[in-house]
Design a protein around this motif. Structure first.
Motif, PDB file in Angstrom:
ATOM      1  N   GLY A  14       0.845  -1.191   0.000  1.00 52.02           N
ATOM      2  CA  GLY A  14       0.000   0.000   0.000  1.00 52.02           C
ATOM      3  C   GLY A  14       0.876   1.235   0.000  1.00 52.02           C
ATOM      4  N   ARG A  15       0.450   2.266  -0.720  1.00 52.21           N
ATOM      5  CA  ARG A  15       1.224   3.509  -0.789  1.00 52.21           C
ATOM      6  C   ARG A  15       0.317   4.698  -0.537  1.00 52.21           C
ATOM      7  N   ARG A  16       0.886   5.730   0.103  1.00 49.84           N
ATOM      8  CA  ARG A  16       0.182   6.993   0.305  1.00 49.84           C
ATOM      9  C   ARG A  16       1.229   8.061   0.551  1.00 49.84           C
ATOM     10  N   LYS A  17       1.194   9.138  -0.210  1.00 47.59           N
ATOM     11  CA  LYS A  17       2.195  10.202  -0.157  1.00 47.59           C
ATOM     12  C   LYS A  17       3.585   9.590  -0.281  1.00 47.59           C
ATOM     13  N   GLU A  18       4.428   9.734   0.728  1.00 49.04           N
ATOM     14  CA  GLU A  18       5.776   9.161   0.673  1.00 49.04           C
ATOM     15  C   GLU A  18       5.862   7.808   1.377  1.00 49.04           C
ATOM     16  N   ALA A  19       4.782   7.353   1.972  1.00 51.44           N
ATOM     17  CA  ALA A  19       4.801   6.127   2.769  1.00 51.44           C
ATOM     18  C   ALA A  19       4.547   4.898   1.894  1.00 51.44           C
ATOM     19  N   VAL A  20       5.304   3.841   2.167  1.00 51.82           N
ATOM     20  CA  VAL A  20       5.124   2.559   1.483  1.00 51.82           C
ATOM     21  C   VAL A  20       5.019   1.478   2.553  1.00 51.82           C
ATOM     22  N   ALA A  21       3.946   0.691   2.495  1.00 51.14           N
ATOM     23  CA  ALA A  21       3.712  -0.356   3.490  1.00 51.14           C
ATOM     24  C   ALA A  21       3.662  -1.714   2.802  1.00 51.14           C
ATOM     25  N   GLN A  22       4.462  -2.652   3.315  1.00 50.04           N
ATOM     26  CA  GLN A  22       4.431  -4.031   2.842  1.00 50.04           C
ATOM     27  C   GLN A  22       3.699  -4.855   3.894  1.00 50.04           C
ATOM     28  N   VAL A  23       2.593  -5.465   3.494  1.00 50.47           N
ATOM     29  CA  VAL A  23       1.705  -6.151   4.429  1.00 50.47           C
ATOM     30  C   VAL A  23       1.743  -7.651   4.168  1.00 50.47           C
ATOM     31  N   GLN A  24       1.847  -8.424   5.249  1.00 53.31           N
ATOM     32  CA  GLN A  24       1.739  -9.880   5.181  1.00 53.31           C
ATOM     33  C   GLN A  24       0.635 -10.324   6.125  1.00 53.31           C
ATOM     34  N   LEU A  25      -0.230 -11.194   5.639  1.00 56.25           N
ATOM     35  CA  LEU A  25      -1.259 -11.793   6.486  1.00 56.25           C
ATOM     36  C   LEU A  25      -0.878 -13.246   6.731  1.00 56.25           C
ATOM     37  N   LEU A  26      -0.838 -13.626   8.010  1.00 54.38           N
ATOM     38  CA  LEU A  26      -0.445 -14.974   8.404  1.00 54.38           C
ATOM     39  C   LEU A  26      -1.533 -15.589   9.267  1.00 54.38           C
ATOM     40  N   ARG A  27      -1.580 -16.918   9.280  1.00 56.27           N
ATOM     41  CA  ARG A  27      -2.454 -17.587  10.246  1.00 56.27           C
ATOM     42  C   ARG A  27      -1.853 -17.388  11.624  1.00 56.27           C
TER      43      ARG A  27
END
Length: 148
Positions: A14-27
């Motif tokens: 996900g990105r917004r302005k200068e921020a970049v987020a890498q998301v992982q969903l785990l059990r």
């Protein structure tokens, strides 16, 4: 300390302005970890940001697709920008990742995506800071015009 390998359900960015987020969903047990810290600690107990992060999970609970959010751990690596921009980047990343989760039946996947779209969780906010132009003090601020 032995760490066990958890099954990765989905990953997204996900990105917004200068921020970049890498998301992982785990059990797992329902933990929400941002940059190896609890979400409450990382976001300084900002209730608006915390509610924004949990909102996509609430949509799934309302649709009764996800019985409990306690089944999913969310691990996020985020960099750049400020806390609000990072929170919005994480929200977009979580929503994208939840769309990728394998759910029984293709119509439920379409239903998840449609409900996220309707509530605006998959909409990218592309507004960024405007660049400074030469001859001006800021992006649009000029020195005062004098006639004579």
């Amino acid at each position: 300390m032995q760490t066990e390998k958890k099954e990765i359900l989905a990953t997204a960015v996900g990105r917004r302005k200068e921020a970049v987020a890498q998301v992982q969903l785990l059990r797992g047990t329902g933990e929400f970890i941002i940059n190896n810290k609890s979400a409450n600690i990382y976001l300084n107990n900002n209730s608006c940001s915390l509610l924004a992060l949990k909102a996509p999970f609430n949509v799934l609970q309302n649709l009764e697709i996800l019985t409990e959010s306690n089944q999913i751990d969310t691990i996020v690596k985020v960099q750049g920008g400020g806390l609000i921009g990072q929170a919005e980047a994480i929200k977009l990343g979580v929503a994208r990742a939840l769309c990728q989760i394998e759910v029984s039946g293709s119509e439920t996947t379409d239903l998840i995506r449609k409900s996220f779209k309707d509530q605006g969780y998959l909409t990218i906010d592309a507004r960024v800071k405007e660049r400074r132009k030469y001859g001006l003090k800021k992006a649009r601020k000029a020195s005062q015009y004098h006639k004579r």
